[in-house]
Motif scaffolding. Structure first.
Motif, PDB file in Angstrom:
ATOM      1  N   GLU B  85       5.218  -6.343   9.767  1.00 49.27           N
ATOM      2  CA  GLU B  85       6.032  -5.762   8.693  1.00 49.27           C
ATOM      3  C   GLU B  85       5.251  -4.770   7.832  1.00 49.27           C
ATOM      4  OE1 GLU B  85       5.508  -9.048   9.054  1.00 49.27           O
ATOM      5  OE2 GLU B  85       4.978 -10.003   7.130  1.00 49.27           O
ATOM      6  N   ASP B  86       3.948  -4.694   8.050  1.00 46.88           N
ATOM      7  CA  ASP B  86       3.140  -3.715   7.328  1.00 46.88           C
ATOM      8  C   ASP B  86       3.238  -2.329   7.966  1.00 46.88           C
ATOM      9  OD1 ASP B  86       0.454  -6.139   6.934  1.00 46.88           O
ATOM     10  OD2 ASP B  86       2.293  -5.861   5.772  1.00 46.88           O
ATOM     11  N   SER B  87       3.812  -2.233   9.151  1.00 44.12           N
ATOM     12  CA  SER B  87       3.957  -0.944   9.820  1.00 44.12           C
ATOM     13  C   SER B  87       4.808  -0.014   8.975  1.00 44.12           C
ATOM     14  CB  SER B  87       4.609  -1.126  11.197  1.00 44.12           C
ATOM     15  OG  SER B  87       3.778  -1.866  12.062  1.00 44.12           O
ATOM     16  N   ALA B  88       4.246   1.131   8.649  1.00 41.66           N
ATOM     17  CA  ALA B  88       4.906   2.083   7.747  1.00 41.66           C
ATOM     18  C   ALA B  88       4.008   3.308   7.613  1.00 41.66           C
ATOM     19  CB  ALA B  88       5.140   1.466   6.367  1.00 41.66           C
ATOM     20  N   VAL B  89       4.518   4.295   6.899  1.00 44.94           N
ATOM     21  CA  VAL B  89       3.685   5.418   6.484  1.00 44.94           C
ATOM     22  C   VAL B  89       3.232   5.143   5.062  1.00 44.94           C
ATOM     23  CG1 VAL B  89       3.593   7.880   6.006  1.00 44.94           C
ATOM     24  CG2 VAL B  89       4.856   7.049   7.990  1.00 44.94           C
ATOM     25  N   TYR B  90       1.951   5.281   4.837  1.00 49.52           N
ATOM     26  CA  TYR B  90       1.392   5.062   3.497  1.00 49.52           C
ATOM     27  C   TYR B  90       1.046   6.425   2.902  1.00 49.52           C
ATOM     28  CZ  TYR B  90       1.508   0.185   4.590  1.00 49.52           C
ATOM     29  OH  TYR B  90       1.961  -1.069   4.918  1.00 49.52           O
ATOM     30  N   LEU B  91       1.699   6.721   1.788  1.00 46.23           N
ATOM     31  CA  LEU B  91       1.566   8.023   1.140  1.00 46.23           C
ATOM     32  C   LEU B  91       0.738   7.889  -0.130  1.00 46.23           C
ATOM     33  CD1 LEU B  91       5.287   9.098   1.476  1.00 46.23           C
ATOM     34  CD2 LEU B  91       3.389  10.168   2.665  1.00 46.23           C
ATOM     35  N   CYS B  92      -0.113   8.844  -0.326  1.00 47.61           N
ATOM     36  CA  CYS B  92      -0.896   8.931  -1.552  1.00 47.61           C
ATOM     37  C   CYS B  92      -0.437  10.185  -2.298  1.00 47.61           C
ATOM     38  CB  CYS B  92      -2.374   9.025  -1.209  1.00 47.61           C
ATOM     39  SG  CYS B  92      -3.464   9.258  -2.620  1.00 47.61           S
ATOM     40  N   ALA B  93      -0.409  10.119  -3.610  1.00 43.72           N
ATOM     41  CA  ALA B  93      -0.031  11.277  -4.416  1.00 43.72           C
ATOM     42  C   ALA B  93      -0.925  11.336  -5.643  1.00 43.72           C
ATOM     43  CB  ALA B  93       1.431  11.183  -4.828  1.00 43.72           C
ATOM     44  N   SER B  94      -1.164  12.550  -6.128  1.00 41.66           N
ATOM     45  CA  SER B  94      -1.956  12.682  -7.344  1.00 41.66           C
ATOM     46  C   SER B  94      -1.305  13.691  -8.276  1.00 41.66           C
ATOM     47  CB  SER B  94      -3.402  13.101  -7.023  1.00 41.66           C
ATOM     48  OG  SER B  94      -3.468  14.433  -6.557  1.00 41.66           O
ATOM     49  N   SER B  95      -1.640  13.591  -9.548  1.00 45.52           N
ATOM     50  CA  SER B  95      -1.084  14.526 -10.519  1.00 45.52           C
ATOM     51  C   SER B  95      -1.990  14.612 -11.739  1.00 45.52           C
ATOM     52  CB  SER B  95       0.321  14.111 -10.941  1.00 45.52           C
ATOM     53  OG  SER B  95       0.274  13.002 -11.817  1.00 45.52           O
ATOM     54  N   LEU B  96      -1.834  15.732 -12.468  1.00 39.62           N
ATOM     55  CA  LEU B  96      -2.507  15.897 -13.749  1.00 39.62           C
ATOM     56  C   LEU B  96      -1.681  15.280 -14.866  1.00 39.62           C
ATOM     57  CD1 LEU B  96      -3.969  19.526 -13.932  1.00 39.62           C
ATOM     58  CD2 LEU B  96      -5.195  17.386 -14.302  1.00 39.62           C
TER      59      LEU B  96
END
Lengths: 114, 112
Positions: B85-96
């Motif tokens: 169930e951990d199968s997925a796309v893991y997205l990282c995002a950053s911002s100021l």
């Protein structure tokens, strides 16, 4: 708590026709609103955002959206679509304070037909 | 760098294996987020860092998930004893600031 509803899971439209992708949200606090586009096997790209001010927001690639507070909506529109607009579109909301984490809708797949 | 960089782009793990996913945010971006995107779904929030401080981890689905950002720049999301169930796309995002994040291309994790 916040939630986002994207009413259409798929929207087929012919090239050069107009399109509207619907987004409704629920929130007990003030919100910021966003639309992102995701092309296959890619991350999310910001199309446009509403933070404050004018309720009509213009974004990249000819897209625009209108914030309607009374109807809690933030529908995305484009007057004339291109084949290259075929992608998944996500509406997102965040509160105006705190961590600014997004709550996303389930997405709308826009398919532009030749 | 010019964008948010994530590695690896694809990861296949056997059930029970530990994995580590890396995120290089845009230089100078204070805020960093991790999201999990299951197939056909919208991204779901996992955790948030402001510099090196993990201010919100309410979205981590279990104690098998752990994230760190020790020097306030690169972040690692670790998943122990992976499950299907951990199968997925893991997205990282950053911002100021609050005005919209920049997302990386994601890591597609497949647990077999």
């Amino acid at each position: 708590a916040q939630s986002v509803t994207q009413l259409d899971s798929q929207v087929p439209v012919f090239e050069e026709a107009p399109v509207e992708l619907r987004c409704n949200y629920s929130s007990s606090v003030s919100v910021y609103l966003f639309w992102y586009v995701q092309y296959p096997n890619q991350g999310l790209q910001l199309l446009l955002k509403y933070l404050s001010g004018s309720t009509l927001v213009k974004g990249i690639n000819g897209f625009e959206a209108e914030f309607n507070k009374s109807q809690t909506s933030f529908h995305l529109r484009k007057p004339s679509v291109h084949i290259s607009d075929t992608a998944e579109y996500f509406c997102a909301v965040s509160s105006t304070s705190g961590t600014y984490k997004y709550i996303f809708g389930t997405g709308t797949r826009l398919k532009v037909l030749a | 760098g010019a964008g948010v960089s994530q590695s690896p782009r694809y990861k296949v793990a056997k059930r029970g294996q530990d994995v580590a996913l890396r995120c290089d945010p845009i230089s100078g971006h204070v805020s960093l987020f991790w999201y999990q995107q299951a197939l056909g779904q919208g991204p779901e929030f996992l955790t948030y860092f402001q510099n090196e401080a993990q201010l919100d981890k309410s979205g981590l689905p279990s104690d098998r998930f752990f994230a760190e950002r020790p020097e306030g720049s690169v972040s690692t999301l670790k998943i122990q004893r992976t499950q299907q169930e951990d199968s997925a796309v893991y997205l990282c995002a950053s911002s100021l600031a609050a005005g919209g994040y920049t997302f990386g291309s994601g890591t597609r994790l497949t647990v077999v």
